[in-house]
Design an enzyme around this catalytic site. Structure first.
Site, PDB file in Angstrom:
ATOM      1  CD  GLU A 109      -2.552  -0.954   2.459  1.00  0.00           C
ATOM      2  OE1 GLU A 109      -2.704  -1.891   3.599  1.00  0.00           O
ATOM      3  OE2 GLU A 109      -3.514  -0.414   3.042  1.00  0.00           O
TER       4      GLU A 109
ATOM      5  CG  ASP B  43     -11.497 -10.479   1.811  1.00  0.00           C
ATOM      6  OD1 ASP B  43     -10.790  -9.145   2.466  1.00  0.00           O
ATOM      7  OD2 ASP B  43     -12.764 -10.520   2.928  1.00  0.00           O
TER       8      ASP B  43
HETATM    9  N1  ADE Z   1      -8.603  -7.192   5.671  1.00  0.00           N
HETATM   10  C1  ADE Z   1      -8.414  -7.331   3.925  1.00  0.00           C
HETATM   11  N2  ADE Z   1      -9.775  -8.877   4.728  1.00  0.00           N
HETATM   12  C2  ADE Z   1      -9.931  -8.706   6.007  1.00  0.00           C
HETATM   13  C3  ADE Z   1     -11.028  -9.412   6.871  1.00  0.00           C
HETATM   14  N3  ADE Z   1     -12.086 -10.582   5.236  1.00  0.00           N
HETATM   15  N4  ADE Z   1     -11.080  -8.989   7.978  1.00  0.00           N
HETATM   16  C4  ADE Z   1     -10.396  -8.652   8.837  1.00  0.00           C
HETATM   17  N5  ADE Z   1      -9.491  -7.829   7.514  1.00  0.00           N
HETATM   18  C5  ADE Z   1      -9.424  -7.891   6.146  1.00  0.00           C
END
Ligand code: ADE
Length: 230
Positions: free
Chosen positions: A11, A198
């Site tokens: 990042e 996600d």
């Molecule tokens: N960062 C990106 N995806 C995540 C998730 N599912 N849970 C916690 N931190 C995250």
């Protein structure tokens, strides 16, 4: 001057690369890159993952660099059906979902003996970010909502549904709430910006690996524009 905190190397790598003659200061195992991007003074740092790293990083930005605002960029899992992979979430506020003092009659997420439940993000920074998004990421969805934070990668449908129901969160990640609390304690305005990698459910790990890169691209585009607009 803004302080920019990213949790992961990818990042902040791009932003560091764009800095004119950065000065590098190492504190608490974190490398703070101070320099100029787009003609603006800025400090860019990788905090590392999790709440403690995020909070320590804020305190150093405040004490050593005297930052006037903090932007935490990164990725998160979506908690809402309409917020898709690649979209961005701009925090309205942040809550630490793993705080549990219910035994003493506090609601879940409430830090005992603090007169605040959710740490509010700075409205000016959020509006600036929303404007920047329309310019640099015109093709993706931009949402405003609550960011949930815990020292947990969320990757089950049950946990996701529980988080969405109990805290009314838009997305979940691992630093924002701690950065928000540390900024609040120091009375420094902050914004959390999360690109969705996600859906925080049973497919989260697979999606995360595939879409991390795209999500980071969107948040870096925005951060660059935000630094220039601040
Ligand atoms: N960062 C990106 N995806 C995540 C998730 N599912 N849970 C916690 N931190 C995250």
């Amino acid at each position: 001057m803004l302080g920019i905190i990213g949790a992961m190397a990818e990042e902040v790598e791009q932003l560091k690369a764009e800095m004119e003659s950065p000065q590098i200061v190492s504190v608490a195992g974190m490398d703070f890159y101070k320099g100029r991007i787009g003609g603006k003074d800025v400090v860019v740092v990788r905090s590392g993952v999790g709440k403690v790293n995020g909070a320590v990083c804020v305190q150093i930005l405040v004490d050593r660099f005297g930052v006037e605002g903090i932007v935490n960029t990164g990725i998160a899992g979506s908690l809402k059906a309409e917020i898709n992979i690649g979209d961005l979430v701009l925090a309205t506020d942040a809550v630490q979902h793993d705080v549990d003092a219910t035994q003493f009659s506090y609601p879940l997420g409430q830090i005992p003996q603090m007169n605040v439940f959710a740490f509010k993000a700075d409205e000016r920074l959020r509006q600036l970010a929303a404007g920047c998004c329309r310019q640099v990421n015109p093709d993706i969805g931009v949402y405003e909502g609550r960011v949930l934070t815990g020292d947990q990668f969320v990757s089950s449908k049950e946990k996701k549904e529980w988080l969405a129901k109990v805290f009314a969160g838009a997305c979940t990640e691992m630093e924002g709430g701690a950065i928000a609390q540390a900024a609040w304690l120091n009375q420094v305005p902050f914004l959390i910006v999360r690109a969705i990698s996600d859906k925080a459910d049973d497919s989260a790990q697979m999606d995360y690996e595939e879409f991390e890169r795209l999500a980071i691209l969107h948040s870096v585009n925005l951060t660059r524009a935000l630094i220039e607009a601040f």
